[in-house]
Scaffold this motif. Sequence first.
Motif, PDB file in Angstrom:
ATOM      1  N   ASP A  50      -5.494   0.163   4.707  1.00  0.00           N
ATOM      2  CA  ASP A  50      -6.514  -0.574   4.187  1.00  0.00           C
ATOM      3  C   ASP A  50      -7.128  -1.798   5.050  1.00  0.00           C
ATOM      4  O   ASP A  50      -7.888  -2.475   4.804  1.00  0.00           O
ATOM      5  CB  ASP A  50      -6.319  -1.067   2.762  1.00  0.00           C
ATOM      6  CG  ASP A  50      -5.260  -2.072   2.800  1.00  0.00           C
ATOM      7  OD1 ASP A  50      -4.840  -2.428   3.793  1.00  0.00           O
ATOM      8  OD2 ASP A  50      -4.987  -2.647   1.660  1.00  0.00           O
ATOM      9  N   SER A  60       0.904  -0.991  -0.079  1.00  0.00           N
ATOM     10  CA  SER A  60      -0.030  -0.021  -0.230  1.00  0.00           C
ATOM     11  C   SER A  60       1.164   1.236   0.202  1.00  0.00           C
ATOM     12  O   SER A  60       1.817   1.295   0.783  1.00  0.00           O
ATOM     13  CB  SER A  60      -0.783   0.217   1.206  1.00  0.00           C
ATOM     14  OG  SER A  60      -1.743  -1.142   1.091  1.00  0.00           O
ATOM     15  N   ALA A  71      -3.822   8.700   5.352  1.00  0.00           N
ATOM     16  CA  ALA A  71      -3.628   7.205   5.697  1.00  0.00           C
ATOM     17  C   ALA A  71      -2.784   6.751   6.881  1.00  0.00           C
ATOM     18  O   ALA A  71      -1.807   7.635   7.332  1.00  0.00           O
ATOM     19  CB  ALA A  71      -2.789   6.736   4.337  1.00  0.00           C
TER      20      ALA A  71
END
Length: 157
Positions: A39, A6, A12
């Motif tokens: 995620d 990722s 994030a």
Amino acid sequence: MPAPSSDCQPGAVWVIHCDGSALPNPGRMGLGAVIVAPDGTKQTLSQATHTIGCNNEAELRAVMAALRTLPATGCAVEVYSDNSVLVTQLMQAHARPIARLAPLFDEAREMLARFDPCVVRWLPRHRNTEADALARGALGMPPKPPSPSLKRHRHKR
């Protein structure tokens, strides 16, 4: 452990739960970490070192090993540890240094400075059992048994 795939997007946040064990203390060190990508993908780290150190050093090396797996820059990171010494040393600029570990703490602070924002927080041991089991497992030790629950008494009013 393979590097996370990722990329960091604005907002994030990577979450790391870490722990370290030394057998005996000081002795062989086991490192454990649970790394959760933005995620929700979870990776684990469990490794023994070839050096001798104390539990504080093992915990610090676990944080550093976990940070090495993250993308280089542009991320936010939250690190959780049940070691109050580690949290104090990493988050309080004027904490009294542990002389033997000072260079390692300096290196860890430099690593943490790559992330914005970055926070290192203490959490109770019973909320860090997976990272603890990974650190102990690296040394061939079984997970710690759950601590007996504290009975809460209700007071009648």
